[in-house]
Design an enzyme around this catalytic site. Structure first.
Site, PDB file in Angstrom:
ATOM      1  N   CYS A  43       0.832  -1.211   0.000  1.00 14.64           N
ATOM      2  CA  CYS A  43       0.000   0.000   0.000  1.00 14.64           C
ATOM      3  C   CYS A  43       0.865   1.259   0.000  1.00 14.64           C
ATOM      4  O   CYS A  43       0.632   2.181  -0.785  1.00 14.64           O
ATOM      5  CB  CYS A  43      -0.920  -0.020   1.217  1.00 14.64           C
ATOM      6  SG  CYS A  43      -1.880   1.487   1.357  1.00 14.64           S
ATOM      7  N   CYS A  48      -1.562   1.760  -2.961  1.00 11.91           N
ATOM      8  CA  CYS A  48      -2.557   2.829  -2.726  1.00 11.91           C
ATOM      9  C   CYS A  48      -1.963   4.231  -2.679  1.00 11.91           C
ATOM     10  O   CYS A  48      -2.483   5.137  -3.338  1.00 11.91           O
ATOM     11  CB  CYS A  48      -3.261   2.612  -1.393  1.00 11.91           C
ATOM     12  SG  CYS A  48      -3.421   0.923  -0.851  1.00 11.91           S
ATOM     13  N   LYS A  51      -0.103   5.418  -5.926  1.00  8.63           N
ATOM     14  CA  LYS A  51      -1.149   5.440  -6.973  1.00  8.63           C
ATOM     15  C   LYS A  51      -2.021   6.680  -6.839  1.00  8.63           C
ATOM     16  O   LYS A  51      -2.298   7.375  -7.814  1.00  8.63           O
ATOM     17  CB  LYS A  51      -1.971   4.153  -6.869  1.00  8.63           C
ATOM     18  CG  LYS A  51      -3.135   3.989  -7.806  1.00  8.63           C
ATOM     19  CD  LYS A  51      -4.431   4.590  -7.367  1.00  8.63           C
ATOM     20  CE  LYS A  51      -4.899   4.238  -5.991  1.00  8.63           C
ATOM     21  NZ  LYS A  51      -5.370   2.897  -5.819  1.00  8.63           N
ATOM     22  N   TYR A 177      -9.265  -3.341 -10.772  1.00  9.06           N
ATOM     23  CA  TYR A 177      -8.912  -2.080 -10.105  1.00  9.06           C
ATOM     24  C   TYR A 177      -7.697  -1.415 -10.759  1.00  9.06           C
ATOM     25  O   TYR A 177      -7.732  -0.245 -11.124  1.00  9.06           O
ATOM     26  CB  TYR A 177      -8.515  -2.347  -8.650  1.00  9.06           C
ATOM     27  CG  TYR A 177      -9.610  -2.558  -7.651  1.00  9.06           C
ATOM     28  CD1 TYR A 177     -10.006  -1.529  -6.809  1.00  9.06           C
ATOM     29  CD2 TYR A 177     -10.211  -3.799  -7.484  1.00  9.06           C
ATOM     30  CE1 TYR A 177     -10.974  -1.721  -5.833  1.00  9.06           C
ATOM     31  CE2 TYR A 177     -11.182  -4.009  -6.508  1.00  9.06           C
ATOM     32  CZ  TYR A 177     -11.558  -2.962  -5.687  1.00  9.06           C
ATOM     33  OH  TYR A 177     -12.510  -3.157  -4.729  1.00  9.06           O
ATOM     34  N   GLU A 181      -7.528   2.063 -12.987  1.00 11.10           N
ATOM     35  CA  GLU A 181      -6.874   3.206 -12.329  1.00 11.10           C
ATOM     36  C   GLU A 181      -5.694   3.713 -13.163  1.00 11.10           C
ATOM     37  O   GLU A 181      -5.528   4.921 -13.371  1.00 11.10           O
ATOM     38  CB  GLU A 181      -6.417   2.817 -10.923  1.00 11.10           C
ATOM     39  CG  GLU A 181      -7.596   2.604  -9.987  1.00 11.10           C
ATOM     40  CD  GLU A 181      -7.229   2.282  -8.554  1.00 11.10           C
ATOM     41  OE1 GLU A 181      -8.089   2.416  -7.684  1.00 11.10           O
ATOM     42  OE2 GLU A 181      -6.072   1.863  -8.299  1.00 11.10           O
ATOM     43  N   HIS A 442     -26.704  21.002   0.241  1.00  9.92           N
ATOM     44  CA  HIS A 442     -26.915  21.545  -1.101  1.00  9.92           C
ATOM     45  C   HIS A 442     -25.949  22.696  -1.388  1.00  9.92           C
ATOM     46  O   HIS A 442     -25.677  23.489  -0.495  1.00  9.92           O
ATOM     47  CB  HIS A 442     -28.353  22.062  -1.190  1.00  9.92           C
ATOM     48  CG  HIS A 442     -28.725  22.547  -2.557  1.00  9.92           C
ATOM     49  ND1 HIS A 442     -28.906  21.698  -3.627  1.00  9.92           N
ATOM     50  CD2 HIS A 442     -28.922  23.802  -3.026  1.00  9.92           C
ATOM     51  CE1 HIS A 442     -29.215  22.416  -4.697  1.00  9.92           C
ATOM     52  NE2 HIS A 442     -29.221  23.688  -4.367  1.00  9.92           N
ATOM     53  N   GLU A 447     -26.012  14.829  -2.213  1.00 12.59           N
ATOM     54  CA  GLU A 447     -27.415  15.000  -1.816  1.00 12.59           C
ATOM     55  C   GLU A 447     -28.348  14.122  -2.646  1.00 12.59           C
ATOM     56  O   GLU A 447     -29.464  13.821  -2.230  1.00 12.59           O
ATOM     57  CB  GLU A 447     -27.843  16.468  -1.893  1.00 12.59           C
ATOM     58  CG  GLU A 447     -27.950  17.010  -3.299  1.00 12.59           C
ATOM     59  CD  GLU A 447     -28.367  18.489  -3.320  1.00 12.59           C
ATOM     60  OE1 GLU A 447     -29.389  18.827  -2.715  1.00 12.59           O
ATOM     61  OE2 GLU A 447     -27.636  19.295  -3.953  1.00 12.59           O
TER      62      GLU A 447
HETATM   63  P1  NDP Z   1      -8.321  -7.535 -10.038  1.00 10.13           P
HETATM   64  O1  NDP Z   1      -8.602  -8.843  -9.404  1.00 10.13           O
HETATM   65  O2  NDP Z   1      -9.088  -6.340  -9.609  1.00 10.13           O
HETATM   66  O3  NDP Z   1      -8.475  -7.662 -11.612  1.00 10.13           O
HETATM   67  C1  NDP Z   1      -7.730  -8.600 -12.332  1.00 10.13           C
HETATM   68  C2  NDP Z   1      -8.128  -8.496 -13.772  1.00 10.13           C
HETATM   69  O4  NDP Z   1      -7.250  -9.282 -14.557  1.00 10.13           O
HETATM   70  C3  NDP Z   1      -9.541  -8.987 -14.027  1.00 10.13           C
HETATM   71  O5  NDP Z   1     -10.141  -8.143 -14.971  1.00 10.13           O
HETATM   72  C4  NDP Z   1      -9.305 -10.387 -14.582  1.00 10.13           C
HETATM   73  O6  NDP Z   1     -10.302 -10.807 -15.464  1.00 10.13           O
HETATM   74  C5  NDP Z   1      -8.022 -10.193 -15.342  1.00 10.13           C
HETATM   75  N1  NDP Z   1      -7.260 -11.426 -15.477  1.00 10.13           N
HETATM   76  C6  NDP Z   1      -6.954 -12.319 -14.517  1.00 10.13           C
HETATM   77  N2  NDP Z   1      -6.214 -13.323 -15.017  1.00 10.13           N
HETATM   78  C7  NDP Z   1      -6.040 -13.062 -16.324  1.00 10.13           C
HETATM   79  C8  NDP Z   1      -5.380 -13.731 -17.382  1.00 10.13           C
HETATM   80  N3  NDP Z   1      -4.751 -14.890 -17.181  1.00 10.13           N
HETATM   81  N4  NDP Z   1      -5.419 -13.183 -18.614  1.00 10.13           N
HETATM   82  C9  NDP Z   1      -6.081 -12.017 -18.831  1.00 10.13           C
HETATM   83  N5  NDP Z   1      -6.717 -11.334 -17.860  1.00 10.13           N
HETATM   84  C10 NDP Z   1      -6.713 -11.859 -16.619  1.00 10.13           C
HETATM   85  O7  NDP Z   1      -6.751  -7.351  -9.849  1.00 10.13           O
HETATM   86  P2  NDP Z   1      -5.789  -6.099  -9.973  1.00 10.13           P
HETATM   87  O8  NDP Z   1      -4.505  -6.675 -10.439  1.00 10.13           O
HETATM   88  O9  NDP Z   1      -6.408  -4.990 -10.731  1.00 10.13           O
HETATM   89  O10 NDP Z   1      -5.661  -5.632  -8.466  1.00 10.13           O
HETATM   90  C11 NDP Z   1      -5.311  -6.589  -7.464  1.00 10.13           C
HETATM   91  C12 NDP Z   1      -6.079  -6.338  -6.206  1.00 10.13           C
HETATM   92  O11 NDP Z   1      -5.518  -5.229  -5.529  1.00 10.13           O
HETATM   93  C13 NDP Z   1      -7.543  -5.957  -6.406  1.00 10.13           C
HETATM   94  O12 NDP Z   1      -8.384  -7.061  -6.534  1.00 10.13           O
HETATM   95  C14 NDP Z   1      -7.849  -5.173  -5.172  1.00 10.13           C
HETATM   96  O13 NDP Z   1      -8.217  -6.065  -4.163  1.00 10.13           O
HETATM   97  C15 NDP Z   1      -6.515  -4.521  -4.845  1.00 10.13           C
HETATM   98  N6  NDP Z   1      -6.508  -3.112  -5.290  1.00 10.13           N
HETATM   99  C16 NDP Z   1      -7.355  -2.235  -4.699  1.00 10.13           C
HETATM  100  C17 NDP Z   1      -7.385  -0.919  -5.097  1.00 10.13           C
HETATM  101  C18 NDP Z   1      -8.339   0.012  -4.446  1.00 10.13           C
HETATM  102  O14 NDP Z   1      -8.844  -0.304  -3.371  1.00 10.13           O
HETATM  103  N7  NDP Z   1      -8.646   1.155  -5.050  1.00 10.13           N
HETATM  104  C19 NDP Z   1      -6.508  -0.415  -6.143  1.00 10.13           C
HETATM  105  C20 NDP Z   1      -5.661  -1.426  -6.721  1.00 10.13           C
HETATM  106  C21 NDP Z   1      -5.667  -2.716  -6.295  1.00 10.13           C
HETATM  107  P3  NDP Z   1     -11.672 -11.493 -14.966  1.00 10.13           P
HETATM  108  O15 NDP Z   1     -12.519 -10.389 -14.441  1.00 10.13           O
HETATM  109  O16 NDP Z   1     -12.199 -12.092 -16.225  1.00 10.13           O
HETATM  110  O17 NDP Z   1     -11.290 -12.499 -13.943  1.00 10.13           O
END
Ligand code: NDP
Length: 465
Positions: A43, A48, A51, A177, A181, A442, A447
């Site tokens: 983080c 976080c 980012k 995510y 982002e 407001h 709101e």
């Molecule tokens: P996510 O789990 O959010 O998303 C992963 C993405 O990668 C999904 O769209 C998934 O597709 C895709 N994917 C997974 N495997 C493959 C593959 N083999 N080939 C192609 N696409 C694939 O993970 P992130 O890496 O974005 O982030 C990791 C975690 O970190 C998040 O889940 C979250 O918990 C945390 N995070 C939180 C943030 C916040 O609170 N603002 C910011 C950044 C990270 P599908 O949907 O089809 O499975």
């Protein structure tokens, strides 16, 4: 009675581990913590915090453009990636030091080095062996990369914060995510952004209206989407650029150009369980690789606990912090404390950002016979003068029978700030009538949550009340 070097040994100096160590020390326990990289964890170091700084940096381009409608004339703005990264690095180093010095001030022994378990009560770290009554594993996770030819040319969220220069053309793979982002960050900073996602729509698991709304807003900013597409191959050219091949691209209009200066993979994260010696003591893992724990964070070995991303449940910093604090309280405080993860608000720092808490419409429909949906989709006041064609979405999902608000969702400026307060209302079981009885602030976008009137009802015929 056996005596131990420490009552509590924490492996991993990220959000969960640091919180657990400090709370345990506050209860008077003898605590040590080991971290192999920098204190603060994902983080603080490459998640976080940096980012959010990059999101803020990237938003200025729109702010400058929007200012014109409010009467400002600005000279053309110049951006320096190097300066941004240097500023970010200074802040991250400061924060990491604060994390470490707070541990010391709390009376925790702070170790630098990789730790591993030799048996259920012995940890090896910094070339020494330590005995411990209780052990917490809080080693976090790391980016997952699918194995395709040329994947070594891709970067992940580990490297993206350290790029030597801002890439002109970026491909971002994934629809979660990090993908959305960083699409916003690079777009705002002036890169050409393409997001390739294997599914039908970005942000699987979020409310469908939220997903569609964000997709529309990102498209308006000229972020190019390639949905239902997978990367099959990445080649580095002699000039350093990357040629990317996609499945299904033959005859597709996207064929016309697949050359990028950087390819960022944001395809999920996996728990850091390797090299910890878990096999030495038979700690159970879930099928997804996370350490299996009960509601108190305890593994199948009664004195060994795990918290945060290494358990691969909800990979969010505040969740890891809660888990770490609850474990410390269970072990050394007055009460055994389970972690209640029933209602976890979260934000996606996309542009515009998302704030969400509770159930999506489709989740609510799976669990309830009938639900009421309230939505508003409007142009925020700011954009009446800025001229920007950006719209805000707010949505409430309500159980028809009890009138309890099951979910609140927003896509629009300040959504992450707004959703935190709504999460308290949802936790307390607020009904739609409670929202309606609340006087509006407001003029705000927030709101809208207390003035939503138009209802549509959805039924799940399979579900008997
Ligand atoms: P996510 O789990 O959010 O998303 C992963 C993405 O990668 C999904 O769209 C998934 O597709 C895709 N994917 C997974 N495997 C493959 C593959 N083999 N080939 C192609 N696409 C694939 O993970 P992130 O890496 O974005 O982030 C990791 C975690 O970190 C998040 O889940 C979250 O918990 C945390 N995070 C939180 C943030 C916040 O609170 N603002 C910011 C950044 C990270 P599908 O949907 O089809 O499975």
């Amino acid at each position: 009675m056996a005596t131990f070097d420490y009552q509590f040994f924490v492996i991993g100096g990220g959000s969960g581990g640091v919180r657990a160590a400090r709370i345990a020390a506050g209860f008077g326990a003898r605590v040590a913590i080991a971290e192999e990289y920098r204190y603060g964890g994902t983080c603080v170091i490459r998640g976080c915090v940096p980012k959010k700084l990059l999101v803020q940096a990237s938003h200025f381009s729109e702010d400058f453009a929007d200012a014109e409608g409010f009467g400002w004339t600005l000279p053309s703005a110049q951006f320096s990636w190097e300066k941004l990264i240097a500023g970010k690095n200074t802040e991250i180093s400061r924060l990491s030091e604060v994390y470490e010095s707070n541990l010391g001030r709390s009376g925790v022994t702070v170790l630098h080095g990789t730790a591993r378990l030799l048996d259920a009560h012995t940890v090896e770290a910094s070339g020494k062996r330590f005995s411990a009554e209780f052990i917490l594993i809080a080693t976090g996770g790391r980016p997952f990369l699918p194995s395709i030819p040329g994947i070594e040319h891709a970067i992940t969220s580990n490297e993206v914060f350290e790029l030597a220069q801002l890439p002109k053309r970026v491909l971002i793979v994934g629809g979660g995510y990090i993908a959305v982002e960083f699409s916003g960050i690079f777009n705002g900073l002036g890169s050409e952004v393409t997001l390739a996602y294997r599914g039908e729509q970005i942000l699987r698991g979020f409310d469908d209206d939220v997903r569609a709304h964000l997709h529309d807003e990102m498209s308006k900013k000229d972020i190019h989407f390639m949905l239902r597409r997978d990367v099959t191959n990445i080649d580095r050219r002699t000039d350093g650029a990357l040629d990317v091949m996609f499945n299904g691209s033959v005859g597709n209009q996207d064929d016309k150009g697949h050359t990028f200066d950087a390819v960022l993979y944001a395809t999920g994260r996996i728990p850091n369980v390797g090299g910890l010696g878990l096999e030495n003591i038979g700690i159970h893992l879930e099928p997804d690789g996370g350490i299996a724990v009960d509601e108190f964070g305890c593994t199948n070995i009664p004195n060994i606990y795990a918290a945060g991303d290494v358990t691969n449940r909800i990979a969010l910093t505040p969740v890891a912090i809660r888990e770490g604090a609850a474990i410390a309280s269970t072990l050394f405080g007055p009460t055994r404390t389970p972690v209640d993860l029933a209602i976890v608000p979260s934000a996606v720092f996309s542009q515009p950002p998302i704030g969400t808490v509770g159930l999506s419409e489709s989740e609510a429909l799976e669990r309830h016979q009938e639900i009421d949906i309230y939505r508003a989709d409007f142009r925020p006041l700011r954009h009446t003068l800025s001229g920007r064609n950006e719209r805000t979405l707010v949505k409430l999902v309500v159980d028809t029978a009890s009138q309890r608000v099951l979910g609140a969702h927003m896509v629009g400026a300040d959504a992450p700030e707004i959703i935190q307060g709504l999460a308290i209302a949802l936790r307390m079981g607020a009904t739609k009538a409670d929202f309606d009885a609340t006087v509006a602030v407001h003029p705000t976008a927030a709101e809208e949550f207390v003035t939503l009137r138009e209802k549509s009802t959805r039924c799940n015929p399979q579900k008997k009340g």
